[in-house]
Write a protein that holds these residues in place. Structure first.
Motif, PDB file in Angstrom:
ATOM      1  N   GLN A 125      -7.032   6.255 -11.021  1.00 29.58           N
ATOM      2  CA  GLN A 125      -6.436   5.370 -11.954  1.00 29.58           C
ATOM      3  C   GLN A 125      -4.864   5.308 -11.949  1.00 29.58           C
ATOM      4  O   GLN A 125      -4.424   6.530 -11.713  1.00 29.58           O
ATOM      5  N   HIS A 134       0.900  -1.338   0.185  1.00 29.28           N
ATOM      6  CA  HIS A 134      -0.050   0.003   0.050  1.00 29.28           C
ATOM      7  C   HIS A 134       0.861   1.216   0.027  1.00 29.28           C
ATOM      8  O   HIS A 134       2.012   1.433   0.820  1.00 29.28           O
ATOM      9  N   GLU A 151      -3.353   0.823  -3.751  1.00 29.91           N
ATOM     10  CA  GLU A 151      -3.254  -0.783  -3.643  1.00 29.91           C
ATOM     11  C   GLU A 151      -2.319  -1.348  -4.743  1.00 29.91           C
ATOM     12  O   GLU A 151      -2.820  -1.291  -5.941  1.00 29.91           O
ATOM     13  N   HIS A 209      -3.350   0.880  -8.742  1.00 33.34           N
ATOM     14  CA  HIS A 209      -4.584   0.872  -7.872  1.00 33.34           C
ATOM     15  C   HIS A 209      -5.314  -0.325  -8.435  1.00 33.34           C
ATOM     16  O   HIS A 209      -6.052  -0.460  -9.265  1.00 33.34           O
ATOM     17  N   VAL A 210      -5.170  -1.317  -7.614  1.00 36.83           N
ATOM     18  CA  VAL A 210      -5.703  -2.616  -7.875  1.00 36.83           C
ATOM     19  C   VAL A 210      -7.144  -2.841  -7.746  1.00 36.83           C
ATOM     20  O   VAL A 210      -8.024  -3.221  -8.453  1.00 36.83           O
ATOM     21  N   THR A 211      -7.759  -2.503  -6.462  1.00 38.45           N
ATOM     22  CA  THR A 211      -8.842  -2.553  -6.181  1.00 38.45           C
ATOM     23  C   THR A 211      -9.536  -1.137  -5.410  1.00 38.45           C
ATOM     24  O   THR A 211      -8.670  -0.189  -5.226  1.00 38.45           O
ATOM     25  N   ALA A 212     -10.810  -1.162  -5.186  1.00 37.94           N
ATOM     26  CA  ALA A 212     -11.382  -0.080  -4.202  1.00 37.94           C
ATOM     27  C   ALA A 212     -10.904   1.537  -4.683  1.00 37.94           C
ATOM     28  O   ALA A 212     -10.173   2.305  -3.959  1.00 37.94           O
ATOM     29  N   ASN A 213     -10.936   1.766  -6.143  1.00 41.31           N
ATOM     30  CA  ASN A 213     -10.541   3.010  -6.365  1.00 41.31           C
ATOM     31  C   ASN A 213     -11.617   3.984  -6.468  1.00 41.31           C
ATOM     32  O   ASN A 213     -11.275   5.097  -6.966  1.00 41.31           O
ATOM     33  N   TRP A 271     -12.765   8.842  -9.185  1.00 42.65           N
ATOM     34  CA  TRP A 271     -12.043   7.528  -9.452  1.00 42.65           C
ATOM     35  C   TRP A 271     -10.600   7.626  -9.579  1.00 42.65           C
ATOM     36  O   TRP A 271     -10.029   8.444 -10.309  1.00 42.65           O
TER      37      TRP A 271
END
Length: 171
Positions: free
Chosen positions: A99, A81, A130, A112-116, A97
């Motif tokens: 990106q 992180h 992430e 940023h893999v998830t939860a963006n 968002w």
């Protein structure tokens, strides 16, 4: 919903409805704002036992917080992180968002893999990233790099985020 373009982003920042601290107008592109990587990282400790993913799960139980001066070496397959230098405040009618940037995706860096999703009404929150090295070569990740961008959208209606990560400071 409508994506905010450069002129709308700058208008909101000048009016104080969107706050980015620190901020330089050069960060704003045609329809996004570049954000910079800070010096703190959260790294996963070697697994000792199974970690149960439940509503009560706390990432701090399996990670350690570190700070670097020059760079963090992200090995192939490693997840960490990071956190942005910028603190962001959004009004109740704008969400965002996070990106990654294509120049880094091309070398296998997933920023940023998830939860963006950035909730409307967030207050002075640094954004946790992430990050994952999906490529075959070790990557030296340097604080201060414009590592990601945010895309802002107008919401239909208004809402204000009041969750546990309001005003977050660390990854």
């Amino acid at each position: 919903m409508a994506v905010l373009t450069r002129s709308e982003i700058l208008r909101h920042i000048e009016a104080g409805t969107i706050v980015i601290d620190p901020f330089d107008p050069a960060q704003v592109g045609p329809a996004s704002i570049d954000l910079h990587l800070d010096r703190q990282f959260r790294v996963f400790r070697p697994a000792q036992e199974i970690f149960h993913v439940t509503d009560d799960a706390d990432y701090r139980e399996v990670t350690s917080l570190i700070e670097v001066d020059d760079y963090f070496l992200l090995l192939p397959g490693q997840a960490i992180h990071g956190v942005t230098q910028e603190r962001i405040t959004l009004p109740p009618d704008i969400c965002g968002w996070i990106q990654g940037r294509s120049r880094f995706a091309r070398i296998g860096l997933m920023v940023h893999v998830t939860a963006n999703f950035m909730q409307p009404g967030i207050t002075r929150a640094k954004q946790v990233l992430e990050m994952n090295n999906a490529g075959p070569v070790p990557l030296a990740i340097h604080p201060g790099t414009a590592i990601c961008q945010i895309i802002l959208e107008e919401c239909v209606g208004q809402a204000t985020y009041a969750g546990r990560f309001q005003e977050q400071e660390l990854p």
